[in-house]
Motif scaffolding. Structure first.
Motif, mmCIF file in Angstrom:
data_model
loop_
_atom_site.group_PDB
_atom_site.id
_atom_site.type_symbol
_atom_site.label_atom_id
_atom_site.label_comp_id
_atom_site.label_asym_id
_atom_site.label_seq_id
_atom_site.Cartn_x
_atom_site.Cartn_y
_atom_site.Cartn_z
ATOM 1 N N VAL A 20 0.816 -1.228 0.000
ATOM 2 C CA VAL A 20 0.000 0.000 0.000
ATOM 3 C C VAL A 20 0.846 1.274 0.000
ATOM 4 N N ASN A 21 2.113 1.128 0.330
ATOM 5 C CA ASN A 21 3.071 2.246 0.227
ATOM 6 C C ASN A 21 2.701 3.508 1.017
ATOM 7 N N PRO A 22 2.600 3.371 2.344
ATOM 8 C CA PRO A 22 2.250 4.554 3.151
ATOM 9 C C PRO A 22 3.429 5.518 3.266
ATOM 10 N N ASP A 23 3.137 6.777 3.612
ATOM 11 C CA ASP A 23 4.204 7.742 3.893
ATOM 12 C C ASP A 23 4.900 7.413 5.195
ATOM 13 N N LYS A 24 4.059 7.017 6.167
ATOM 14 C CA LYS A 24 4.678 6.646 7.442
ATOM 15 C C LYS A 24 3.819 5.620 8.182
ATOM 16 N N VAL A 25 4.432 4.996 9.172
ATOM 17 C CA VAL A 25 3.739 3.956 9.936
ATOM 18 C C VAL A 25 3.674 4.399 11.387
ATOM 19 N N LEU A 26 2.494 4.370 11.977
ATOM 20 C CA LEU A 26 2.357 4.775 13.381
ATOM 21 C C LEU A 26 1.729 3.634 14.184
ATOM 22 N N TRP A 27 2.477 3.174 15.172
ATOM 23 C CA TRP A 27 1.955 2.130 16.069
ATOM 24 C C TRP A 27 1.068 2.779 17.136
ATOM 25 N N ILE A 28 -0.094 2.225 17.332
ATOM 26 C CA ILE A 28 -0.986 2.763 18.366
ATOM 27 C C ILE A 28 -0.628 2.103 19.692
ATOM 28 N N ASP A 29 -0.145 2.932 20.639
ATOM 29 C CA ASP A 29 0.341 2.359 21.903
ATOM 30 C C ASP A 29 -0.715 2.370 23.006
ATOM 31 N N GLY A 30 -1.877 2.945 22.706
ATOM 32 C CA GLY A 30 -2.965 2.945 23.683
ATOM 33 C C GLY A 30 -2.897 4.102 24.664
ATOM 34 N N SER A 31 -1.864 4.959 24.553
ATOM 35 C CA SER A 31 -1.747 6.053 25.522
ATOM 36 C C SER A 31 -2.759 7.156 25.197
ATOM 37 N N THR A 114 -0.830 7.941 6.337
ATOM 38 C CA THR A 114 -0.188 7.194 7.421
ATOM 39 C C THR A 114 -0.837 5.824 7.549
ATOM 40 N N MET A 115 -0.039 4.810 7.801
ATOM 41 C CA MET A 115 -0.579 3.506 8.181
ATOM 42 C C MET A 115 -0.597 3.436 9.710
ATOM 43 N N TYR A 116 -1.779 3.252 10.268
ATOM 44 C CA TYR A 116 -1.902 3.071 11.714
ATOM 45 C C TYR A 116 -1.935 1.579 12.005
ATOM 46 N N VAL A 117 -1.156 1.153 12.980
ATOM 47 C CA VAL A 117 -1.108 -0.266 13.344
ATOM 48 C C VAL A 117 -1.724 -0.394 14.735
ATOM 49 N N ILE A 118 -2.857 -1.061 14.796
ATOM 50 C CA ILE A 118 -3.602 -1.128 16.067
ATOM 51 C C ILE A 118 -3.539 -2.543 16.641
ATOM 52 N N PRO A 119 -2.764 -2.749 17.721
ATOM 53 C CA PRO A 119 -2.824 -4.037 18.410
ATOM 54 C C PRO A 119 -3.985 -3.997 19.401
ATOM 55 N N TYR A 120 -4.860 -5.009 19.350
ATOM 56 C CA TYR A 120 -6.035 -4.954 20.234
ATOM 57 C C TYR A 120 -6.389 -6.344 20.736
ATOM 58 N N SER A 121 -7.059 -6.333 21.877
ATOM 59 C CA SER A 121 -7.518 -7.596 22.464
ATOM 60 C C SER A 121 -9.044 -7.601 22.480
ATOM 61 N N GLY A 133 -5.875 -9.287 18.044
ATOM 62 C CA GLY A 133 -5.876 -8.931 16.627
ATOM 63 C C GLY A 133 -4.945 -7.758 16.381
ATOM 64 N N ILE A 134 -4.486 -7.632 15.131
ATOM 65 C CA ILE A 134 -3.794 -6.416 14.698
ATOM 66 C C ILE A 134 -4.610 -5.884 13.536
ATOM 67 N N GLU A 135 -5.035 -4.634 13.629
ATOM 68 C CA GLU A 135 -5.700 -4.022 12.476
ATOM 69 C C GLU A 135 -4.807 -2.916 11.938
ATOM 70 N N ILE A 136 -4.556 -2.940 10.640
ATOM 71 C CA ILE A 136 -3.923 -1.775 10.027
ATOM 72 C C ILE A 136 -4.996 -1.012 9.259
ATOM 73 N N THR A 137 -4.885 0.295 9.312
ATOM 74 C CA THR A 137 -5.899 1.147 8.697
ATOM 75 C C THR A 137 -5.259 2.470 8.286
ATOM 76 N N ASP A 138 -5.912 3.153 7.354
ATOM 77 C CA ASP A 138 -5.455 4.497 6.983
ATOM 78 C C ASP A 138 -6.459 5.539 7.474
ATOM 79 N N SER A 139 -7.239 5.184 8.506
ATOM 80 C CA SER A 139 -8.280 6.085 8.997
ATOM 81 C C SER A 139 -8.116 6.353 10.495
ATOM 82 N N ILE A 140 -8.004 7.625 10.839
ATOM 83 C CA ILE A 140 -7.939 7.981 12.271
ATOM 84 C C ILE A 140 -9.257 7.634 12.954
#
Ligand code: OXD
Ligand code: MN
Length: 590
Positions: A20-31, A114-121, A133-140
């Motif tokens: 998908v070639n994102p500009d950047k990757v952001l891991w969601i840390d839950g903070s 941006t690619m958001y990487v969401i680790p979730y339980s 699960g891990i969801e990747i998305t391009d939507s805030i």
């Protein structure tokens, strides 16, 4: 920086990043700090509108594209190796072909984003019920909704460690093109791919896609169940709490039942009702042999229209802070939200759900009929103290229900577990004005799972039968309710809402063997005098109660044809126990 060294995750991410070639990757840390940054960004870009901080602290409004306002069942696919495994009630495509189609659609669509990487339980982190699960998305919007609906962040990855037992979720908004919109489950690969939508039910991949479609398949293989059921607890005046799971098709008041407020006389006697979940249950046999359930979600994704102080006080309270509203009207006078029947009067000065001026003489809806609130469960005034219990709550009764003007009695009990599974498989409901299409048409919706079962539904029924064998005499009792019986003038006969507790109470008494019942053609029906109608004078009499509990054999015989047609679709795959129950019913009502 990656929040994990888990190789299965990093490899999968690398592949997707290349695609998908994102500009950047952001891991969601839950903070909270990171989520707040994202909220600010979404407000800046217009993706969300910040609402009145005094009246609705931490609340936002989001509008989806008008072509993207609901789940799309005809574009929801179950990609099992063979079509037979998905069964006749699902849409199927060959997995290899489907991956190719989806990757072609999603290719380079994250460019400039941006690619958001969401680790979730799903479920409390580290509960034996829970899955990651891990969801990747391009939507805030997806990130912020997932942060309400699930448990998100670093601790989830720490819990997972190096394991590759996690559900792959890949969302790409693309151009929100309805012609290229697909919501696809690959049960054998633990994978979900959703493209060209930004509407919650299609893109919050932890909910229907994972917690029902993928989880139902996992449950079959691992010996547990994922069900489209609410969970509620009822505490009696002696302080004992019993739990019930209940499945209803849409437009049957499921959220209202999950959060019901007892009638005055019950409150005075000390009854309390607690919500564990409003939509999904993960259920398994516990160490004592009984059935235990958790709600795998952490928020409510509820339908807004019709929710008000009277219909569902607890749901409305839940939406008063830290909530995201989708496709409701915006009250311009005080920057709050509105939807049909929230209050008697609509706001004079408002924008409709599309963001257009909404003239006071308009005949259009202000809010979309499927507009939603995403609210944290912890906002719910009646949230069960057991909500976070990693062992779940023990289930005494399972309830199926539907909207049937003339057919089903107010309540009846199945003869045994297998007959109860038959009752669930035969579930159906009459359509309402809330959905497009003709009103009053009977639609089969077995266990309310028609669009949510991730494999062949006949095998799913088989799994229910198997669970019954494992539980033996510790199995919960199974009931059917119908709050929507009408008299000959077309009026509802039962007041519903909080008064449904009167019926739930009969159900719990049956579970404890404290009350008798009449054995009828369809199962055990209450003796009218055993349903407490004290305080309903003028609304319900013993006579009308007897009417609501009556069984019209002719109508039932007619209904068996519908069940026969449903079963016929499965080419002999329906478990024999259910076929036998159907034959018994036919014989009984002939
Ligand atoms: C839901 C549904 O949104 O069942 O919960 O459609
Ligand atoms: Mn649902």
């Amino acid at each position: 920086m990656a929040l994990t060294t888990n190789k299965s995750i990093l490899d999968w991410l690398d592949e997707k990043i290349e695609l998908v070639n994102p500009d950047k990757v952001l891991w969601i840390d839950g903070s909270e700090a990171q989520l707040e940054e994202l909220r600010k960004e979404a407000v800046q870009t217009g993706e969300m509108i910040k609402l009145n901080e005094e009246k609705l602290p931490g609340c936002y409004l989001h509008r989806t594209k008008p072509n993207d306002v609901a789940r799309v069942e005809d574009r929801t696919l179950i990609c099992t190796p063979t079509e037979e495994e998905a069964g006749p009630t699902n849409h199927w495509k060959d997995p290899e072909e489907c991956y190719k189609m989806l990757y072609d659609i999603a290719r380079v669509t994250y460019q400039g984003r941006t690619m958001y990487v969401i680790p979730y339980s799903m479920g409390p982190v580290a509960s034996p019920f829970s899955k990651i699960g891990i969801e990747i998305t391009d939507s805030i919007y997806v990130v912020l909704n997932m942060a309400i609906m699930t448990r998100v962040g670093k601790e989830v990855l720490d819990c997972l460690g190096d394991s590759d037992e996690w559900i792959r979720g890949f969302h790409a908004k693309c151009d929100v093109d309805p012609e290229k919109r697909w919501i696809v489950q690959f049960p054998q690969d633990n994978t979900i791919i959703s493209v060209n939508s930004a509407y919650g039910g299609n893109v919050l991949l932890g909910k229907k896609c994972f917690a029902l479609r993928i989880a139902s398949f996992l449950g079959k293989n691992e010996g547990w169940m994922a069900e489209h059921m609410l969970i509620l607890g009822i505490e009696n005046p002696q302080g004992e709490t019993k739990y019930i799971c209940a499945a209803f098709p849409s437009a049957c008041g499921k959220t209202n039942l999950a959060m019901l407020i007892p009638p005055e006389s019950y409150l005075k006697r000390g009854y309390k009702v607690f919500t564990v979940g409003d939509d999904i249950s993960w259920i398994r046999k516990g160490p004592d042999g009984r059935l235990y359930a958790i709600n795998p979600e952490n928020g409510f994704f509820g339908v807004a229209p019709g929710t008000n102080e009277k219909s569902n006080f607890n749901a409305l309270e839940s939406t008063k802070k830290n909530t995201i509203f989708t496709n409701v009207a915006l009250n311009l006078d005080d920057n709050t939200v509105w939807w049909e029947r929230l209050t008697k009067e609509r706001p004079a000065n408002a924008l409709d759900w599309k963001g257009n001026p909404w003239p006071i003489d308009s005949t259009e809806n202000g809010a979309h009929p499927n507009s939603r609130f995403t609210a944290p469960t912890k906002n719910c005034p009646c949230l069960s103290p057991e909500f976070e219990n990693p062992q779940g709550v023990p289930i005494s009764a399972i309830i199926f229900g539907g909207r049937r003007a003339k057919l089903a009695p107010l309540v009846y009990q199945s003869r045994d577990w297998n007959h109860g599974v038959f009752v669930g498989s035969a579930m159906a409901s009459e359509t309402t004005a809330a959905a497009a299409g003709a009103v009053g048409v009977v639609r089969s919706d077995p266990m309310a799972m028609l669009p949510f079962c991730g494999y062949n539904m006949a095998d799913y029924w088989g799994h229910w039968i198997e669970m019954g064998k494992k539980l033996g005499d510790k199995a919960p009792k199974i009931f059917n309710v119908n709050w929507f019986r009408k008299d000959d003038e077309g009026n509802f006969m039962w007041p519903g809402f909080g008064d449904n507790l009167r019926v739930l109470n009969w159900i719990l008494k049956r579970c404890d063997g404290e009350v008798g019942a009449k054995e009828t053609e369809i199962g055990f029906v209450p003796n009218a005098e055993d349903i407490n109608i004290e305080g309903l004078e003028g609304e319900v009499s013993i006579d009308s109660l007897n009417d609501m509990l009556s069984v019209d054999k002719e109508l039932w015989l007619e209904d068996t044809k519908r069940i026969e047609e449903l079963y016929a679709k499965f080419n002999g795959r329906v478990p024999k126990e259910l076929v036998e129950s159907l034959e018994t019913l036919k014989k009984n009502v002939q």
